[in-house]
Design a protein around this motif. Structure first.
Motif, short mmCIF file in Angstrom:
data_model
loop_
_atom_site.label_atom_id
_atom_site.label_comp_id
_atom_site.label_asym_id
_atom_site.label_seq_id
_atom_site.Cartn_x
_atom_site.Cartn_y
_atom_site.Cartn_z
N PRO A 17 0.25 3.33 14.56
CA PRO A 17 1.78 3.51 14.56
C PRO A 17 2.44 3.46 12.88
CG PRO A 17 1.18 1.65 15.74
CD PRO A 17 -0.09 2.24 15.25
N ASP A 18 3.23 4.12 12.62
CA ASP A 18 3.86 4.21 11.21
C ASP A 18 4.28 2.73 10.88
OD1 ASP A 18 3.43 6.80 11.03
OD2 ASP A 18 5.38 7.60 11.47
N GLU A 19 4.99 2.12 12.11
CA GLU A 19 5.32 0.70 11.61
C GLU A 19 4.57 0.01 12.83
OE1 GLU A 19 8.01 -0.59 9.99
OE2 GLU A 19 8.12 1.46 8.97
N ILE A 20 3.66 -1.09 12.53
CA ILE A 20 3.09 -2.05 13.28
C ILE A 20 3.92 -3.15 13.65
CG2 ILE A 20 0.90 -3.26 13.38
CD1 ILE A 20 -0.34 -1.36 11.49
N SER A 21 4.24 -3.21 14.93
CA SER A 21 4.73 -4.43 15.50
C SER A 21 4.04 -5.69 15.75
CB SER A 21 5.46 -3.97 16.78
OG SER A 21 4.82 -3.83 17.80
N LYS A 22 4.64 -6.87 15.88
CA LYS A 22 4.26 -8.14 16.24
C LYS A 22 3.37 -7.76 17.85
CE LYS A 22 3.08 -12.32 16.27
NZ LYS A 22 1.86 -12.89 15.59
N ALA A 23 4.09 -6.99 18.56
CA ALA A 23 3.49 -6.47 20.03
C ALA A 23 2.21 -5.79 19.83
CB ALA A 23 4.61 -5.67 20.85
N SER A 139 -4.41 -5.76 2.12
CA SER A 139 -5.46 -4.53 2.41
C SER A 139 -6.68 -4.56 1.72
CB SER A 139 -4.32 -3.45 2.15
OG SER A 139 -4.19 -3.18 0.64
N TYR A 140 -7.68 -3.55 1.99
CA TYR A 140 -8.60 -3.33 1.29
C TYR A 140 -8.69 -1.59 0.91
CZ TYR A 140 -10.86 -1.97 5.89
OH TYR A 140 -10.94 -1.45 6.93
N ILE A 141 -9.50 -1.24 0.01
CA ILE A 141 -9.59 0.08 -0.14
C ILE A 141 -10.86 0.79 0.57
CG2 ILE A 141 -9.79 2.08 -2.07
CD1 ILE A 141 -7.18 0.43 -1.95
N HIS A 142 -10.64 1.63 1.31
CA HIS A 142 -11.99 2.32 1.79
C HIS A 142 -12.34 3.37 0.67
CE1 HIS A 142 -14.73 4.09 4.55
NE2 HIS A 142 -14.51 3.22 5.51
N PRO A 143 -13.51 3.54 0.43
CA PRO A 143 -14.16 4.44 -0.51
C PRO A 143 -14.07 5.94 -0.27
CG PRO A 143 -16.21 3.21 0.10
CD PRO A 143 -14.48 2.79 0.79
N ASP A 144 -14.07 6.11 1.30
CA ASP A 144 -13.76 7.56 1.96
C ASP A 144 -12.33 7.76 1.62
OD1 ASP A 144 -16.29 7.79 2.40
OD2 ASP A 144 -16.11 7.46 4.56
N GLY A 145 -12.10 8.69 0.63
CA GLY A 145 -10.86 8.91 0.34
C GLY A 145 -9.81 8.04 -0.33
N ASN A 146 -10.47 6.91 -0.81
CA ASN A 146 -9.61 5.85 -1.31
C ASN A 146 -8.77 5.27 -0.65
OD1 ASN A 146 -11.41 5.44 -3.67
ND2 ASN A 146 -10.32 6.85 -4.88
N MET A 147 -8.88 5.18 0.73
CA MET A 147 -7.74 5.03 1.46
C MET A 147 -7.46 3.52 1.47
SD MET A 147 -6.85 7.71 3.12
CE MET A 147 -5.91 7.34 4.60
N ASN A 148 -6.16 3.02 1.72
CA ASN A 148 -5.53 1.75 1.35
C ASN A 148 -5.66 1.51 3.00
OD1 ASN A 148 -4.46 -0.57 0.07
ND2 ASN A 148 -2.87 -0.36 1.43
N VAL A 149 -6.31 0.26 3.45
CA VAL A 149 -6.35 0.08 4.78
C VAL A 149 -5.81 -1.52 4.98
CG1 VAL A 149 -7.73 -0.40 6.88
CG2 VAL A 149 -8.10 1.55 5.30
N SER A 150 -4.58 -1.56 5.62
CA SER A 150 -3.98 -3.02 5.75
C SER A 150 -4.78 -3.92 6.78
CB SER A 150 -2.56 -3.11 6.27
OG SER A 150 -2.33 -2.54 7.42
N VAL A 151 -4.79 -5.09 6.94
CA VAL A 151 -5.35 -5.93 8.02
C VAL A 151 -4.80 -5.66 9.28
CG1 VAL A 151 -5.36 -8.32 8.65
CG2 VAL A 151 -5.62 -7.97 6.54
N ALA A 152 -3.46 -5.22 9.27
CA ALA A 152 -2.84 -4.92 10.62
C ALA A 152 -3.44 -3.62 11.09
CB ALA A 152 -1.53 -4.75 10.45
N GLU A 153 -3.87 -2.60 10.17
CA GLU A 153 -4.31 -1.30 10.67
C GLU A 153 -5.88 -1.49 10.92
OE1 GLU A 153 -5.13 3.31 8.93
OE2 GLU A 153 -3.93 1.95 7.58
N ASN A 154 -6.65 -2.45 10.18
CA ASN A 154 -7.84 -2.55 10.51
C ASN A 154 -8.07 -3.22 11.79
OD1 ASN A 154 -10.62 -2.39 9.50
ND2 ASN A 154 -10.62 -4.47 9.42
N LEU A 155 -7.25 -3.94 12.30
CA LEU A 155 -7.09 -4.70 13.38
C LEU A 155 -7.00 -3.58 14.69
CD1 LEU A 155 -6.84 -7.12 15.72
CD2 LEU A 155 -4.44 -7.13 14.91
N GLY A 156 -6.11 -2.57 14.38
CA GLY A 156 -5.84 -1.58 15.16
C GLY A 156 -7.12 -0.81 15.31
N LYS A 157 -7.77 -0.41 14.38
CA LYS A 157 -9.02 0.38 14.28
C LYS A 157 -10.00 -0.39 15.10
CE LYS A 157 -8.32 2.98 9.92
NZ LYS A 157 -8.75 3.19 8.69
#
Length: 178
Positions: A17-23, A139-157
């Motif tokens: 999601p564009d905005e990751i909610s607490k839910a 966040s961390y940087i993923h080397p494939d495309g230098n993507m910034n990945v937040s802790v919240a996004e990594n949780l979703g992944k």
């Protein structure tokens, strides 16, 4: 091709999601919290032949999927820790297909990875339930495309990843009436 796509991605691709909610965060933590038991319950009665059956032609066996989950979630746990303790670290990727062809992934008892998933998920869930809202923005940087990945996004992944591979095994079992 559509049928192959359904076999490869039985729950679709991850869409953050564009905005990751607490839910969202709470729902994803619940997925991680329940995966070890759900997976144990799903595969606990499988025999060796069933464990060595691929979930699709050219795909990994059930055994390889279970060992892959342990390997991948081990890496994810480390990525969470790096993101929480370093300033946007560049992570190292690993060759998951090569890892899945190692002897442990192809032949080790699944109990090794099921037990490991239980432990790593317990630690991860404990961590994720006790960090601050601002920690989820780190966040961390993923080397494939230098993507910034937040802790919240990594949780979703990784919640998606859990359900993705669970569905591979469940669908195979349903197709074969196991």
């Amino acid at each position: 091709m559509e049928e192959l796509e359904k076999l490869k991605y039985p729950i679709g691709h991850f869409e953050c999601p564009d905005e990751i909610s607490k839910a969202d965060i709470n729902r994803w933590i619940t997925v991680l919290d329940t995966l070890p038991k759900r997976l144990n319950d799903l595969v606990g009665g499988l025999n060796e032949k069933q464990l060595d059956t691929p979930y699709r032609n050219g795909g990994w066996t059930v055994r390889q999927v279970i060992h892959h989950l342990a390997d991948s979630h081990h890496h994810s746990y480390t990525r969470f820790k790096w993101a929480l303790t370093e300033n946007r670290p560049l992570i190292k990727v690993y060759e998951e297909k090569d890892w899945s062809n190692l002897i442990d992934a192809k032949s080790a008892p699944i109990s090794l990875s099921l037990n490991y998933l239980t432990a790593i998920h317990a630690k991860l869930v404990y961590l994720l339930k006790h960090i601050s809202a601002s920690d989820y923005q780190k966040s961390y940087i993923h080397p494939d495309g230098n993507m910034n990945v937040s802790v919240a996004e990594n949780l979703g992944k990784y919640a998606w990843h859990s359900n993705h591979h669970y569905a591979h095994i469940k669908n195979l079992m349903e197709r074969n009436n196991w």
